[in-house]
Write a protein that holds these residues in place. Sequence first.
Motif, mmCIF file in Angstrom:
data_model
loop_
_atom_site.group_PDB
_atom_site.id
_atom_site.type_symbol
_atom_site.label_atom_id
_atom_site.label_comp_id
_atom_site.label_asym_id
_atom_site.label_seq_id
_atom_site.Cartn_x
_atom_site.Cartn_y
_atom_site.Cartn_z
ATOM 1 N N GLU C 51 -0.326 -6.448 19.488
ATOM 2 C CA GLU C 51 -0.449 -7.394 18.384
ATOM 3 C C GLU C 51 0.853 -8.176 18.210
ATOM 4 O O GLU C 51 0.828 -9.359 17.830
ATOM 5 N N ALA C 52 1.958 -7.539 18.505
ATOM 6 C CA ALA C 52 3.241 -8.244 18.402
ATOM 7 C C ALA C 52 3.305 -9.368 19.426
ATOM 8 O O ALA C 52 3.800 -10.474 19.121
ATOM 9 N N ARG C 129 -12.771 -5.486 17.240
ATOM 10 C CA ARG C 129 -12.714 -6.290 16.007
ATOM 11 C C ARG C 129 -13.261 -7.692 16.285
ATOM 12 O O ARG C 129 -13.966 -8.268 15.453
ATOM 13 N N ALA E 27 -0.341 16.375 -3.662
ATOM 14 C CA ALA E 27 0.486 15.165 -3.538
ATOM 15 C C ALA E 27 0.018 14.038 -4.434
ATOM 16 O O ALA E 27 0.717 13.040 -4.594
ATOM 17 N N LEU E 28 -1.175 14.175 -5.014
ATOM 18 C CA LEU E 28 -1.702 13.098 -5.869
ATOM 19 C C LEU E 28 -1.502 13.377 -7.350
ATOM 20 O O LEU E 28 -1.963 12.613 -8.202
ATOM 21 N N PHE E 30 0.927 13.346 -10.265
ATOM 22 C CA PHE E 30 2.207 12.783 -10.667
ATOM 23 C C PHE E 30 2.408 13.055 -12.151
ATOM 24 O O PHE E 30 1.458 12.917 -12.930
ATOM 25 N N ILE E 206 -9.119 13.925 -0.603
ATOM 26 C CA ILE E 206 -7.961 13.068 -0.869
ATOM 27 C C ILE E 206 -8.408 11.612 -0.965
ATOM 28 O O ILE E 206 -7.971 10.859 -1.840
ATOM 29 N N THR E 210 -7.888 9.635 -4.446
ATOM 30 C CA THR E 210 -7.018 8.454 -4.390
ATOM 31 C C THR E 210 -7.723 7.248 -5.015
ATOM 32 O O THR E 210 -7.141 6.530 -5.839
ATOM 33 N N LEU E 213 -7.612 7.380 -8.682
ATOM 34 C CA LEU E 213 -6.335 7.057 -9.329
ATOM 35 C C LEU E 213 -6.312 5.607 -9.803
ATOM 36 O O LEU E 213 -5.625 5.270 -10.769
ATOM 37 N N ALA F 86 -3.015 -6.681 11.346
ATOM 38 C CA ALA F 86 -3.085 -5.908 12.593
ATOM 39 C C ALA F 86 -1.689 -5.654 13.158
ATOM 40 O O ALA F 86 -1.382 -4.549 13.602
ATOM 41 N N VAL F 87 -0.853 -6.677 13.142
ATOM 42 C CA VAL F 87 0.462 -6.494 13.768
ATOM 43 C C VAL F 87 1.352 -5.581 12.925
ATOM 44 O O VAL F 87 2.093 -4.756 13.465
ATOM 45 N N ARG F 89 0.319 -3.123 11.113
ATOM 46 C CA ARG F 89 -0.165 -1.760 11.362
ATOM 47 C C ARG F 89 0.394 -1.221 12.676
ATOM 48 O O ARG F 89 0.754 -0.059 12.774
ATOM 49 N N GLU F 90 0.452 -2.082 13.660
ATOM 50 C CA GLU F 90 0.960 -1.649 14.969
ATOM 51 C C GLU F 90 2.452 -1.349 14.909
ATOM 52 O O GLU F 90 2.934 -0.411 15.538
ATOM 53 N N GLN F 91 3.197 -2.149 14.153
ATOM 54 C CA GLN F 91 4.654 -2.082 14.176
ATOM 55 C C GLN F 91 5.263 -1.150 13.134
ATOM 56 O O GLN F 91 6.456 -0.890 13.185
ATOM 57 N N ALA F 95 1.715 3.529 6.450
ATOM 58 C CA ALA F 95 0.409 2.890 6.336
ATOM 59 C C ALA F 95 0.555 1.446 5.867
ATOM 60 O O ALA F 95 1.485 1.117 5.126
ATOM 61 N N PHE F 97 -1.777 -1.856 4.259
ATOM 62 C CA PHE F 97 -3.057 -2.265 3.670
ATOM 63 C C PHE F 97 -3.061 -3.769 3.406
ATOM 64 O O PHE F 97 -2.056 -4.347 2.988
ATOM 65 N N MET F 211 -5.231 2.486 -2.869
ATOM 66 C CA MET F 211 -5.326 3.145 -1.560
ATOM 67 C C MET F 211 -3.963 3.650 -1.099
ATOM 68 O O MET F 211 -3.846 4.734 -0.527
ATOM 69 N N LEU F 213 -1.548 4.696 -2.882
ATOM 70 C CA LEU F 213 -1.119 5.891 -3.623
ATOM 71 C C LEU F 213 -1.491 7.166 -2.862
ATOM 72 O O LEU F 213 -0.823 8.197 -2.995
ATOM 73 N N GLY F 214 -2.526 7.094 -2.078
ATOM 74 C CA GLY F 214 -2.960 8.260 -1.307
ATOM 75 C C GLY F 214 -1.972 8.679 -0.240
ATOM 76 O O GLY F 214 -2.095 9.769 0.339
ATOM 77 N N GLU F 215 -0.998 7.808 0.048
ATOM 78 C CA GLU F 215 0.033 8.142 1.037
ATOM 79 C C GLU F 215 1.219 8.851 0.410
ATOM 80 O O GLU F 215 2.203 9.158 1.114
ATOM 81 N N ALA F 216 1.142 9.126 -0.912
ATOM 82 C CA ALA F 216 2.268 9.771 -1.603
ATOM 83 C C ALA F 216 2.629 11.085 -0.914
ATOM 84 O O ALA F 216 1.766 11.842 -0.509
ATOM 85 N N ARG F 217 3.914 11.294 -0.826
ATOM 86 C CA ARG F 217 4.385 12.550 -0.191
ATOM 87 C C ARG F 217 4.387 13.695 -1.178
ATOM 88 O O ARG F 217 4.916 13.585 -2.259
#
Lengths: 217, 217, 217, 217, 217, 217
Positions: C51-52, C129, E27-28, E30, E206, E210, E213, F86-87, F89-91, F95, F97, F211, F213-217
């Motif tokens: 994609e890059a 896609r 993790a969700l 807070f 999850i 999510t 939330l 797309a790019v 996401r690849e790079q 995550a 969105f 969405m 927020l679901g990546e929260a650690r």
Amino acid sequence: MSSGVIHVINPNSTTAVTAGVDASLGALRFSGGPAIVCHTLEQGPAGIQSEADIAAVTALLIARARSFGDEAIAIVIACYSDPGLAVLREQSSCAVFGIGEAAVLRALAAGQRFGVIAIQPGSISRHLRSYGAMGVMDRFAGERALGLDVVELNDQSRTWARLLEVGERLRDEDGAEVLILGCAGLGSYRLALAQALGVPVIDPCIAAVTMALGEAR
Amino acid sequence: MSSGVIHVINPNSTTAVTAGVDASLGALRFSGGPAIVCHTLEQGPAGIQSEADIAAVTALLIARARSFGDEAIAIVIACYSDPGLAVLREQSSCAVFGIGEAAVLRALAAGQRFGVIAIQPGSISRHLRSYGAMGVMDRFAGERALGLDVVELNDQSRTWARLLEVGERLRDEDGAEVLILGCAGLGSYRLALAQALGVPVIDPCIAAVTMALGEAR
Amino acid sequence: MSSGVIHVINPNSTTAVTAGVDASLGALRFSGGPAIVCHTLEQGPAGIQSEADIAAVTALLIARARSFGDEAIAIVIACYSDPGLAVLREQSSCAVFGIGEAAVLRALAAGQRFGVIAIQPGSISRHLRSYGAMGVMDRFAGERALGLDVVELNDQSRTWARLLEVGERLRDEDGAEVLILGCAGLGSYRLALAQALGVPVIDPCIAAVTMALGEAR
Amino acid sequence: MSSGVIHVINPNSTTAVTAGVDASLGALRFSGGPAIVCHTLEQGPAGIQSEADIAAVTALLIARARSFGDEAIAIVIACYSDPGLAVLREQSSCAVFGIGEAAVLRALAAGQRFGVIAIQPGSISRHLRSYGAMGVMDRFAGERALGLDVVELNDQSRTWARLLEVGERLRDEDGAEVLILGCAGLGSYRLALAQALGVPVIDPCIAAVTMALGEAR
Amino acid sequence: MSSGVIHVINPNSTTAVTAGVDASLGALRFSGGPAIVCHTLEQGPAGIQSEADIAAVTALLIARARSFGDEAIAIVIACYSDPGLAVLREQSSCAVFGIGEAAVLRALAAGQRFGVIAIQPGSISRHLRSYGAMGVMDRFAGERALGLDVVELNDQSRTWARLLEVGERLRDEDGAEVLILGCAGLGSYRLALAQALGVPVIDPCIAAVTMALGEAR
Amino acid sequence: MSSGVIHVINPNSTTAVTAGVDASLGALRFSGGPAIVCHTLEQGPAGIQSEADIAAVTALLIARARSFGDEAIAIVIACYSDPGLAVLREQSSCAVFGIGEAAVLRALAAGQRFGVIAIQPGSISRHLRSYGAMGVMDRFAGERALGLDVVELNDQSRTWARLLEVGERLRDEDGAEVLILGCAGLGSYRLALAQALGVPVIDPCIAAVTMALGEAR
């Protein structure tokens, strides 16, 4: 020395339609390029308006296709309902194109949703079965009919008025970004309609013969 | 006093196929219910294996359908490729069913994904165009061919072995929950196959004649 | 007197790819027909694999397209991922074709389900896609990758062996009736592969330039 | 000697609906054919108008289905929302049909795009989920509601006027070639509506019971 | 001061499953964010494995949902078959999410084709109906079952081995780019599986919490 | 101690839009939850209205994304056309969105058919390509444009009037059960529009950040 012959068969017996198709293909005739020869199916009906007409011309199409010599690189069936397409593909040693299928494929490269201008409402259902078999219903915006009979189609100003009216509804209500002339005999209106409506307009005969050029030897 | 006649046309000239179809429909013959009359298209080919065969029988089908009297409540075309379905629907005053279309519709009420057992691999592409035109590809699990010719089909143990083998692959690899016998002449294996594989198996002739019963007067 | 120019842009900097594309288009060059001029994007990457890369060549493509004169009738982007297709269509006064899109459209007129031979597995998701945006997933049989890097692709016997292997799986396991070479640079194998596998094989560059011929003045 | 019993369950408690369903099935009762027995779910709600109603009748349907003896060849759930269809299929040793599913399948053999006349707008979304699960959205023309409550439905002239009005819009604006009565209790209008609008009209109860006839022993 | 409560209902009676779900949601949680409260449906079956189980828990789910106070901002149904989803949406004043639906939606943002790991093969058909109703079959790569019963699932090394095996087939044979754990109780394997297979793995609980939330006040 | 940072990038240079986005995300900021930091792409165009704009901001987006540190858990591209999705996401190692994709996914959990309110008609075709690539066209009710330019959008009463008008047509003529604001900058109208029209209205920025927020650690 030509690079082969593209045979275009008008499956109805109306020579004026064949002449119109022939005239519309001028820009695709190149010196050194494939010869483009248009045929009239003299024993066919005056127009193809029903499943019975389609059944009737299929045998005629098979016979005519068998008469073409080795120099044939492609056969184009010049009726938007693509009569005999599957059987000619099976029986011919060269490529076979239907103008209905080719028009839709060309439209898919010209806009996200295509609209179709049919002559008679009774053919829309048949066309929809084709679009379904082609798997392209997600790109279909709509199809609307001029509702004109053969005599009315000879009245050019009336035909033009209906083309504009139907084309506008497809563009504005149905969301079509590209229009297809759903008939072999409307090519003479193409450029004017595209200009008037501001969207690309596909002539199915040009679409199919263009595809056939790719078979040049 | 019957409640009308269902005409079932085997579009090939093999009377053994017609007899097999006729035998498979026994459970749908009720006293007082519609008469079910099976016809052989004597001038048809021995089997329908190509687009050319389909084109050839269409005119014969139209002629035969015209010969049916006023008591006809439905016509069933007993070939899985549904030759002439569109034109007979257009030309007939009674309902017309194709066993291919009817089998798929019945299968949709029997499992989420349907698999089809074809006789020859060459017909799969034609069938797929039909499933596309029907708009049911999201329910399609797969289609695989027995790959047996007419002589081999007469060898019942060989046919049975291939039915089992192909049916298992459709069920286990392709995820089919219901199987369709993609041919008019395999009905005698239906119950045994369903029992052996543990999934419903659809006989297309039964599916179409059942639909036709709904036209009873 | 030409009937216009078709500009074919190889968006990577590898002149050998451009030369291969140029050579594959010989049959579409007619005296009196559109000139077909192939360009190399010298500042592009050696190959387009991410994609890059696509993002990087888009601006270059826009600039190159702006440099074409009034005689341009069409621009063809000669990379199967169709980089810059939407923006070039928006910015250009002539027609613009991507070889990926055109190849799929041409394949739809050659078989009911198409299979694609990609170079690297990482590009399959991107291609999917595109097929989704084209709305043609019901016609998609499968896509499999050669898994060869640039050095390996230079080994013709190895490439040929993988083409055969991958093509057979697409045909036999995935049910593809027509194969697409999912890359601008594999055209020289097309005829041999079609002959070896017994199915039509589409060269995407030929498909797109053929479409472009229809824009001839 | 009957060839089995088809049990038709009206999942609401309104016996007038059951009587109407029973009356509409007359043409499918053949001496020697399956008995067709209609049941009212006395503990059900007066009508099924919500997801809560559907949840409530499911347990009742399971219990009722368990009460049927060995002579049962099929169970038909006579509510267009097909309440309990999946669970009854899982729990029953005979075939189970929902009138909603069966109506759509029958319509697919009667026209390329189907339109549905619902009673209340609130049920359209639920029906659309079913059409999606059936995978038939490419054949869907539209669904429109009468917008009449139970009292208004008892006013036959008002109901007829709305049926005509809604049916015309489905046919003319949405392109429906076949209409489905999206309710168990409108069967008495079917023939008149088909005649008035010139398109086939499907009664879902007839569609389902017809399918059930195919289970005759 | 919390910004509302998200109620997560495990519709089976196995408290170990509820505990696992609860643990996976850490993790969700807070400070200042919505409280996440997990419930066990004590009267539900030990596991949900059939349509009968789904029918049985629906009434229980409605009752439990009614018990939640005004501070509820969302209800999450923690079973991949989404039992009661439509009725709870209709009956609740807050948002309602099913973990099956939410998992698929999350997966659509993580890869072009999703694969699903089910516990038992018998649930795949039910899940496919849901994907169809969601209209996402073009993104579906495949679903395969572990084929383990409750006792076997307690054997973690065996479960892990099957997860790897099934996940690899979904990735390599079916072309899945993202995997969904098709069950509420497999969350503890998620990270290890994603690492082992090199593709994203979605825990449906999850995904749904999510989404919930977003309803925070 | 935060559980990571969500970076929201407005890819145009209009800081008022960024401020509006930032304001709309208040309810998703929890003490102890992920930090939500909004960025303006100062070198971007004033608004994104064309494919050329999208191409132009892609390189800027890549550069900005590279500047985020290890604490980034997600990147949100705050333009409904999802430029660079797309790019990025690849790079990116976290995550990514796009608000267009996320809004559609959220809408799929809120109603059976979604309608979209675009700003300008010219963007609808681009959005349709995205919905096609997402494979969700069966859930698509329609998209209509406000047809307002930047100056007109500053006139709140005019914007509100058009939102109502367009939203009503999507709901009543196109059958949308849930509406999406097809733009990053209309969030302030969301609640009022949902209340006025009686259907859920999705703010794409809220959908995407939720969405994330679901990546929260």
